[in-house]
Design an enzyme around this catalytic site. Structure first.
Site, short mmCIF file in Angstrom:
data_model
loop_
_atom_site.label_atom_id
_atom_site.label_comp_id
_atom_site.label_asym_id
_atom_site.label_seq_id
_atom_site.Cartn_x
_atom_site.Cartn_y
_atom_site.Cartn_z
N GLY B 150 1.75 -4.31 3.47
CA GLY B 150 1.69 -2.70 3.32
C GLY B 150 0.60 -2.23 4.10
N CYS B 151 0.70 -0.96 4.65
CA CYS B 151 -0.37 -0.40 5.55
C CYS B 151 -1.64 -0.23 4.64
CB CYS B 151 0.49 0.86 6.22
SG CYS B 151 0.96 1.90 4.98
N TYR B 152 -1.37 0.53 3.57
CA TYR B 152 -2.69 0.58 2.62
C TYR B 152 -3.44 -0.67 2.37
CZ TYR B 152 -1.52 5.77 2.12
OH TYR B 152 -1.50 7.09 2.03
N SER B 153 -2.31 -1.62 2.05
CA SER B 153 -2.90 -2.72 1.81
C SER B 153 -3.79 -3.52 2.63
CB SER B 153 -1.61 -3.86 1.05
OG SER B 153 -1.05 -3.15 0.32
N SER B 155 -5.40 -1.94 5.15
CA SER B 155 -6.66 -1.39 5.60
C SER B 155 -7.63 -1.56 4.12
CB SER B 155 -6.38 0.04 5.57
OG SER B 155 -6.55 0.48 4.43
#
Lengths: 337, 337, 337, 337
Positions: B150-153, B155
């Site tokens: 995932g994108c948040y993950s 980062s």
């Protein structure tokens, strides 16, 4: 009753917003506008939106002129500049609301460390009242000099005051992740404030070194009765106005239903709105208003508090007018609802 | 060597970005584009920017067609949809890189709680490799099914991996305050994603309940060798692309010069850049690239880590291509620099 | 004197702006809010910014309720919906200001062509007064039904009225290149109005086919005393509010100093401001106000006129309140300065 | 074949975009970066997005250094600065592509009127080739010095060339209403380019006095074989990149199906795309690409042409690389698709 009001620093963001609010105030006559640098000029040449509504000329501040024409003076000036004017105006027997940081920090050493300048007016600093009505209304009523709070500070202090005043949280645990629109930065001609630098960008700045940190800590310390420190990271949002602060704290004890507790704490406050459980503030609901919206998320061990204000209204000029209303016993919401 | 690549879900944001990256890849032929809902249509009618560059027709996914025309299939599909396709494609002997969440969480109960759906493919879930090259490159090399993070993950995990893997922080103390551009939300036609709702606004959402929380926790737990939990608050930025995460942790022990430690940890990584002391990432430096920029601020007791990525590149399609490069032994930066 | 005012369509953009303006009006009590589709609900649940300022409940419009509680009703409804309500309210002896297009075009055939619907109220259409105070103030004073002008129409008509009324230009030569913020599009849930579609984009739409064309032509024709047609291309700006129209015309004869002529034409108008030579309007000077700013560039053969308004204020709800002030002999600028 | 390329003015917008494009070019080695004002510094310190991709040092331009290290030099310099460098570099036998206006206008008097400076290099001006490949490809092939067109000029000339070259329109009737993103303004530190001034604003500037007017007129005059003049009003859009020009002309004669005529005119052009009838360009389809999209609306007497480009690519650096590809017989789309 009508009072005559002057503004020094009328051509900055907070000056512009002050004019905008005061033009709607039935008990105020804006009698004088001053700025410190330019030639005399009509305010409506600087801010064409005032054309047809306010045609005052803006000139250099002059103490004789103030003595004759103002009951109260707003100082909408940069930090370290206000303290050159406040003592002279107070000496004339006029009241002062200072929107700069010059009278916010009682500890002169801390001021000098964060603002890189000698403090020149310790005498008045002692008697200045920190202008958050929700906490210090009684003192504001009698104040001659109000130190109007910083924008970040307002958003953080209102969000934390109930928890800190009631001793519900670990005072070492406060983390404030704050995000502000660009108008918070003032009108400087800086590369970092160009459209192409800000638009479609987002970044942190002054990471845990911002000058509002000691302001927040000192007020929270006063509320707690013992030393409180905070971690504080401000960020720059690609938009005009608004501050949203997301605040993380660890609880001590097992309190529950903090939303209710907040509602009680602020129950007579016209400008603080507590969100229902599961709802959180957003900038759109507060920008253009003097409200501070607060939402709370409570877990077993920790609390997340989110607050939102318009940085130029509740965070500056709106709160300044709220303070003026209190000082002159005008209904507190006049010109602000 | 050239491989034939298909994309299911070609008309979404991550599909669009995949096409854009793969068109620059000298070893890839995009052989097939599929989407699940519409009539067959030219991709350049959906994305006019591809006119004159890619004139493939997008049609319903068909296993025979995939069998004949694809070596690898990217699943750029919504969560809970990918798992309908992955097993069939794997059965054909083809490789799969899944950009949805369906194969990221090894614990099926946690998946079902956060994604509100039964998991239908426990068999392949077991062998899926979590596709963060910086941590699992060796496994990705041999993978048949990559679960793209995932994108948040991405980062958060890249920002925390050194501290967690080396045991330098209190594992109960992790607070992730994340801010994402709107493309992170996908292409839904929702009131909250209208221009008038997002522009000049900023707000938190899914406060400490977002589905990337268990993904972050589970990977950090694997790295730490013991249970790690995180506090996670995502926010919506009024801009197209980019995630900036500001992360707060408490140290254990007295480490210093964490920037150096991070540089060592990531020293052979082509897409992780550590900022000099006192400098911090901003979205503009990473948007349009596959880089993750990381800045660190260390105090006596705590650390602030800030990371920035392009949510559609390093946070999705760029990382997917990086994983593909690893799987096929292409130079890892091909089409990504 | 205080009047009781109702709003049908209170939950749309123009309804929201009407509430915002009327809350500041000392002679108005907002007595009733209606909308046509939803269950009864507090207006402050739809627009949290009204929390603490307006706690009215919004319900389905009911003629008995209107008869008992409203002197005047604003119809802030979509085109073709207003004409279902106006005749009933007028029959109750109440006044109506309609913000839709239903009563703007005297020619029913033209209406039906551009709005794709039968007109159902020819009777009242005949007596409706077109609500541009600068041109039709005398009629507005006596009106029972005001057709409040379109936003593009207001910006174009005010910019062209002096030239057309005084016969200074070639009536075949008028080109209006107009640009509007997104709030002009209403609150539809359309792909084209999503943040990701509008932000960082700019495009024309309804090229020379927009429904405001016949409105502009018909009013200019009335002013000229002979047939006037216009070329009209609207564009969508990536911002909230404001319309800027750049208008190109060919002169007949050798007039000079058109700025002076404009100043005379509008000399008693509180909401029209003519720019000095060489200066031109910008959105920032008018957004949030009821002003129309106009700048003129004159060459030997042609004239360029640029006008700017806030599409929701002078282009809709502000002008509606200006019309109400005229109808009730309140000072015309009340609640608008 | 690989050529060595230098850029003078590497730290401006067009310099940045040139580096970005050339890094993807298989036949180009960026050998030298220069800028005229600062101390030597790494380009990746100015543009952190190049960290890990381009670590060249940027220093003052030096003719000996150029002689030894460059085959071709791009001048990405402000107007009136390029002509100080071009003659020296040409004397070294190197080729020059100038992105400033210095070699665009053959008429020196017109240049001096619009750029407020003496022209210092009449000799090379005579032989400079105006770099629009669609019109002057044959000359570009043999050119030593290419005058790369202005951004507004490119958008207007490509939109008008078929109509003007084929003599289909009244040459007195051309009106160009152009709208540009902020990157068109360069990197000046000006109040008007601050975020707070541009965001949520829109305005015209240099109304019918912009320096691209004579450039457009002179090229159209060349195409028509007789004098053509234009009305030109540029506007500033609150976004990063892109120009959309809406152009109004009166037809002579009764042509029809202009879209087909445009398609023929541009049939072999890799970077011009003509829209289907009823469809019009938007910025999103061209930003980030070297395409010019054109849409046409034809009435009995008049034509509306709308064109869109990325001002930094087809309007500057992309077109410069296209010109380079032609000069060196590289496939014309290399690094641009």
């Amino acid at each position: 009753m009508t009072i005559n009001v002057g503004i020094i620093g009328a051509t900055g963001h907070t000056g512009e917003e002050l004019i905008s609010v005061l033009l709607k105030h039935p008990n105020v006559r804006i009698s004088r506008l001053y700025n410190t640098s330019d030639e005399p000029h009509k305010i409506s040449d600087v801010f064409p939106q005032f054309k047809g509504r306010c045609e005052l000329v803006c000139s250099k501040p002059d103490m004789k002129d103030i003595a004759n024409h103002c009951d109260l003076v707003f100082l909408a000036l940069p930090h370290t500049v206000s303290m050159n004017f406040a003592p002279k105006i107070l000496k004339l027997g006029k009241k002062v609301i200072d929107l700069s940081a010059d009278y916010r920090l009682k500890n002169i050493k801390v001021f000098e460390k964060f603002y890189h300048a000698k403090h020149k007016d310790a005498a008045n600093l002692r008697n200045a009242v920190y202008g958050i009505p929700e906490l210090y209304r009684a003192n504001i009523k009698k104040a001659k000099l109000v130190a109007n709070p910083g924008c970040y500070s307002t958003s953080a202090i209102l969000a934390l005051a109930p928890l800190v005043a009631l001793g519900l949280i670990d005072k070492e645990s406060i983390i404030i992740d704050a995000k502000s629109g660009v108008s918070g930065a003032g009108k400087k001609l800086e590369k970092g404030l160009l459209f192409l630098e800000v638009n479609e960008d987002f970044r942190a700045y002054k990471v845990n070194t911002h000058q509002h940190m000691p302001e927040i800590s000192s007020i929270l310390t006063r509320l707690a009765g013992k030393s409180v420190s905070v971690t504080f990271v401000p960020h720059l949002l690609p938009l005009q106005k608004g501050i949203l602060s997301t605040i993380y704290v660890r609880k001590i004890g097992r309190t529950q239903n903090l939303a209710n507790l907040y509602k009680k704490f602020y129950k007579n406050e016209p400008f603080v709105r507590i969100k229902k459980e599961g709802e959180f503030p957003r900038l759109k609901d507060v920008v253009g208003t003097n409200f501070c919206d607060i939402g709370i998320k409570e877990d077993t061990k920790s609390v997340i508090v989110i607050s939102a204000i318009d940085n130029l209204l509740k965070g500056a000029s709106g709160q300044a007018v709220q303070n003026m209303n209190i000082m002159y016993k005008f209904p507190e919401t006049t010109a602000l609802l």
